[in-house]
Design a protein around this motif. Structure first.
Motif, PDB file in Angstrom:
ATOM      1  N   ILE A  21     -14.522  -5.742  -1.776  1.00 41.14           N
ATOM      2  CA  ILE A  21     -14.973  -6.227  -3.085  1.00 41.14           C
ATOM      3  C   ILE A  21     -16.035  -5.296  -3.655  1.00 41.14           C
ATOM      4  O   ILE A  21     -15.989  -4.931  -4.833  1.00 41.14           O
ATOM      5  N   ARG A  22     -16.985  -4.883  -2.811  1.00 41.51           N
ATOM      6  CA  ARG A  22     -18.055  -4.007  -3.292  1.00 41.51           C
ATOM      7  C   ARG A  22     -17.491  -2.667  -3.741  1.00 41.51           C
ATOM      8  O   ARG A  22     -17.929  -2.111  -4.762  1.00 41.51           O
ATOM      9  N   ARG A  23     -16.498  -2.151  -3.010  1.00 40.85           N
ATOM     10  CA  ARG A  23     -15.894  -0.889  -3.417  1.00 40.85           C
ATOM     11  C   ARG A  23     -15.241  -1.024  -4.790  1.00 40.85           C
ATOM     12  O   ARG A  23     -15.378  -0.147  -5.648  1.00 40.85           O
ATOM     13  N   ASP A  93      -6.756   4.144   1.864  1.00 42.09           N
ATOM     14  CA  ASP A  93      -7.452   3.168   1.028  1.00 42.09           C
ATOM     15  C   ASP A  93      -6.548   2.002   0.648  1.00 42.09           C
ATOM     16  O   ASP A  93      -6.969   0.841   0.672  1.00 42.09           O
ATOM     17  N   VAL A  94      -5.297   2.285   0.285  1.00 39.85           N
ATOM     18  CA  VAL A  94      -4.367   1.200  -0.053  1.00 39.85           C
ATOM     19  C   VAL A  94      -4.075   0.358   1.182  1.00 39.85           C
ATOM     20  O   VAL A  94      -4.032  -0.876   1.116  1.00 39.85           O
ATOM     21  N   ALA A  95      -3.880   1.002   2.328  1.00 44.57           N
ATOM     22  CA  ALA A  95      -3.628   0.260   3.563  1.00 44.57           C
ATOM     23  C   ALA A  95      -4.783  -0.677   3.876  1.00 44.57           C
ATOM     24  O   ALA A  95      -4.578  -1.851   4.228  1.00 44.57           O
ATOM     25  N   ALA A  96      -6.011  -0.186   3.740  1.00 46.79           N
ATOM     26  CA  ALA A  96      -7.180  -1.025   4.017  1.00 46.79           C
ATOM     27  C   ALA A  96      -7.263  -2.183   3.036  1.00 46.79           C
ATOM     28  O   ALA A  96      -7.611  -3.314   3.416  1.00 46.79           O
ATOM     29  N   GLU A  97      -6.938  -1.931   1.765  1.00 50.57           N
ATOM     30  CA  GLU A  97      -6.947  -3.003   0.763  1.00 50.57           C
ATOM     31  C   GLU A  97      -5.921  -4.083   1.109  1.00 50.57           C
ATOM     32  O   GLU A  97      -6.194  -5.281   0.977  1.00 50.57           O
ATOM     33  N   LEU A  98      -4.761  -3.668   1.583  1.00 46.45           N
ATOM     34  CA  LEU A  98      -3.725  -4.641   1.944  1.00 46.45           C
ATOM     35  C   LEU A  98      -4.113  -5.429   3.191  1.00 46.45           C
ATOM     36  O   LEU A  98      -3.863  -6.639   3.259  1.00 46.45           O
ATOM     37  N   VAL A  99      -4.710  -4.770   4.166  1.00 40.71           N
ATOM     38  CA  VAL A  99      -5.189  -5.494   5.353  1.00 40.71           C
ATOM     39  C   VAL A  99      -6.243  -6.514   4.943  1.00 40.71           C
ATOM     40  O   VAL A  99      -6.257  -7.648   5.439  1.00 40.71           O
ATOM     41  N   ALA A 100      -7.097  -6.126   4.000  1.00 39.07           N
ATOM     42  CA  ALA A 100      -8.171  -7.017   3.564  1.00 39.07           C
ATOM     43  C   ALA A 100      -7.662  -8.180   2.723  1.00 39.07           C
ATOM     44  O   ALA A 100      -8.059  -9.334   2.927  1.00 39.07           O
ATOM     45  N   GLU A 101      -6.775  -7.892   1.773  1.00 39.67           N
ATOM     46  CA  GLU A 101      -6.468  -8.857   0.722  1.00 39.67           C
ATOM     47  C   GLU A 101      -5.051  -9.433   0.763  1.00 39.67           C
ATOM     48  O   GLU A 101      -4.739 -10.339   0.010  1.00 39.67           O
ATOM     49  N   CYS A 133      -6.214  -7.518  -7.360  1.00 34.20           N
ATOM     50  CA  CYS A 133      -6.625  -6.324  -6.622  1.00 34.20           C
ATOM     51  C   CYS A 133      -5.459  -5.759  -5.815  1.00 34.20           C
ATOM     52  O   CYS A 133      -5.312  -4.537  -5.685  1.00 34.20           O
ATOM     53  N   VAL A 134      -4.600  -6.642  -5.295  1.00 36.05           N
ATOM     54  CA  VAL A 134      -3.424  -6.193  -4.553  1.00 36.05           C
ATOM     55  C   VAL A 134      -2.435  -5.535  -5.501  1.00 36.05           C
ATOM     56  O   VAL A 134      -1.863  -4.475  -5.206  1.00 36.05           O
ATOM     57  N   ARG A 135      -2.222  -6.159  -6.645  1.00 37.26           N
ATOM     58  CA  ARG A 135      -1.318  -5.589  -7.648  1.00 37.26           C
ATOM     59  C   ARG A 135      -1.779  -4.195  -8.048  1.00 37.26           C
ATOM     60  O   ARG A 135      -0.966  -3.256  -8.134  1.00 37.26           O
ATOM     61  N   ALA A 136      -3.074  -4.024  -8.297  1.00 38.58           N
ATOM     62  CA  ALA A 136      -3.599  -2.718  -8.703  1.00 38.58           C
ATOM     63  C   ALA A 136      -3.407  -1.683  -7.596  1.00 38.58           C
ATOM     64  O   ALA A 136      -3.033  -0.529  -7.864  1.00 38.58           O
ATOM     65  N   ALA A 137      -3.655  -2.080  -6.354  1.00 39.99           N
ATOM     66  CA  ALA A 137      -3.485  -1.156  -5.231  1.00 39.99           C
ATOM     67  C   ALA A 137      -2.030  -0.733  -5.081  1.00 39.99           C
ATOM     68  O   ALA A 137      -1.728   0.442  -4.854  1.00 39.99           O
ATOM     69  N   LEU A 138      -1.108  -1.685  -5.235  1.00 44.92           N
ATOM     70  CA  LEU A 138       0.306  -1.369  -5.083  1.00 44.92           C
ATOM     71  C   LEU A 138       0.829  -0.553  -6.263  1.00 44.92           C
ATOM     72  O   LEU A 138       1.725   0.283  -6.089  1.00 44.92           O
ATOM     73  N   TYR A 139       0.280  -0.765  -7.444  1.00 45.81           N
ATOM     74  CA  TYR A 139       0.674   0.057  -8.595  1.00 45.81           C
ATOM     75  C   TYR A 139       0.271   1.512  -8.346  1.00 45.81           C
ATOM     76  O   TYR A 139       1.061   2.436  -8.582  1.00 45.81           O
ATOM     77  N   ALA A 140      -0.964   1.708  -7.857  1.00 49.62           N
ATOM     78  CA  ALA A 140      -1.410   3.066  -7.532  1.00 49.62           C
ATOM     79  C   ALA A 140      -0.544   3.674  -6.432  1.00 49.62           C
ATOM     80  O   ALA A 140      -0.187   4.859  -6.486  1.00 49.62           O
ATOM     81  N   ALA A 141      -0.179   2.844  -5.443  1.00 51.41           N
ATOM     82  CA  ALA A 141       0.675   3.323  -4.362  1.00 51.41           C
ATOM     83  C   ALA A 141       2.056   3.705  -4.884  1.00 51.41           C
ATOM     84  O   ALA A 141       2.660   4.681  -4.426  1.00 51.41           O
ATOM     85  N   ALA A 142       2.563   2.945  -5.845  1.00 50.50           N
ATOM     86  CA  ALA A 142       3.866   3.257  -6.428  1.00 50.50           C
ATOM     87  C   ALA A 142       3.832   4.594  -7.151  1.00 50.50           C
ATOM     88  O   ALA A 142       4.777   5.394  -7.053  1.00 50.50           O
ATOM     89  N   MET A 143       2.757   4.857  -7.875  1.00 46.72           N
ATOM     90  CA  MET A 143       2.634   6.140  -8.557  1.00 46.72           C
ATOM     91  C   MET A 143       2.643   7.289  -7.551  1.00 46.72           C
ATOM     92  O   MET A 143       3.290   8.324  -7.767  1.00 46.72           O
ATOM     93  N   ALA A 144       1.933   7.103  -6.438  1.00 46.10           N
ATOM     94  CA  ALA A 144       1.924   8.133  -5.397  1.00 46.10           C
ATOM     95  C   ALA A 144       3.295   8.248  -4.731  1.00 46.10           C
ATOM     96  O   ALA A 144       3.755   9.349  -4.420  1.00 46.10           O
TER      97      ALA A 144
END
Length: 199
Positions: A21-23, A93-101, A133-144
């Motif tokens: 969350i802080r990140r 970073d995306v992996a950590a976000e998914l583990v967290a959220e 936050c998960v949606r945003a992380a996965l959208y960024a992952a999709a772009m990559a």
């Protein structure tokens, strides 16, 4: 962590989520400062914005490392982090976000996990529900993922050729990714490149 509150997390998971969350907060503040910088003409304000952005970026680098470490410190976290990163587009970073959220990965059926991630279509449109936050992380992952030779670019191009707008097509790839990740976590197997059903 919006749509479906996580139940009674252990101390390691609480620490991970607090750091994640802080990140995200730091990322949002940097975006605001960059917008102020773009509007500013006063040299002193420009210097101030640049100083704040540099400071916050340093802080984010520290938080990135803390989030990754905290994700690996959760129950089964190191194994989950490693598995998630076998899918093109999913970095540390995306992996950590998914583990967290999105700890439900591997425990729900494909429609439920897509809905929880805010990526399930409703009435012909993408859902605005789910964990943003998960949606945003996965959208960024999709772009990559689309920049990777091993990614889902062929599926993306097929959607574009079918007349889907760019953003809709990217979201569809993000949905395909979360469904794929869900299957990987359920089976405990790294991504093999085998196709999943639909997007």
């Amino acid at each position: 962590m919006s749509d479906n509150p996580h139940s009674d997390p252990d101390p390691a998971t609480r620490r991970l989520r607090a750091l994640a969350i802080r990140r995200r907060q730091i990322v949002e503040i940097v975006a605001l400062e960059r917008a102020r910088l773009a509007r500013s003409r006063d040299p002193e304000i420009v210097d101030s914005c640049r100083d704040v952005i540099a400071l916050l970026r340093d802080r984010r680098r520290i938080l990135d490392a803390q989030v990754r470490e905290a994700a690996c410190a959760t129950e089964d976290g190191a194994r989950r982090m490693a598995l998630l990163q076998t899918l093109p587009g999913v970095g540390l970073d995306v992996a950590a976000e998914l583990v967290a959220e999105l700890p439900e990965l591997g425990a729900l059926h494909r429609g439920a996990i897509a809905s929880l991630a805010g990526l399930a279509p409703h009435g012909g449109q993408q859902s605005a529900r789910g964990r943003s936050c998960v949606r945003a992380a996965l959208y960024a992952a999709a772009m990559a993922n689309l920049r990777s030779p091993a990614g889902f670019r062929a599926e993306y191009l097929a959607l574009r050729e079918a007349g889907k707008p760019r953003k809709v097509a990217v979201v569809a790839i993000a949905r395909k990714m979360v469904v794929t990740l869900n299957a990987m976590m359920r089976e405990g197997s790294p991504w093999s490149g085998a196709p999943t059903q639909g997007v």
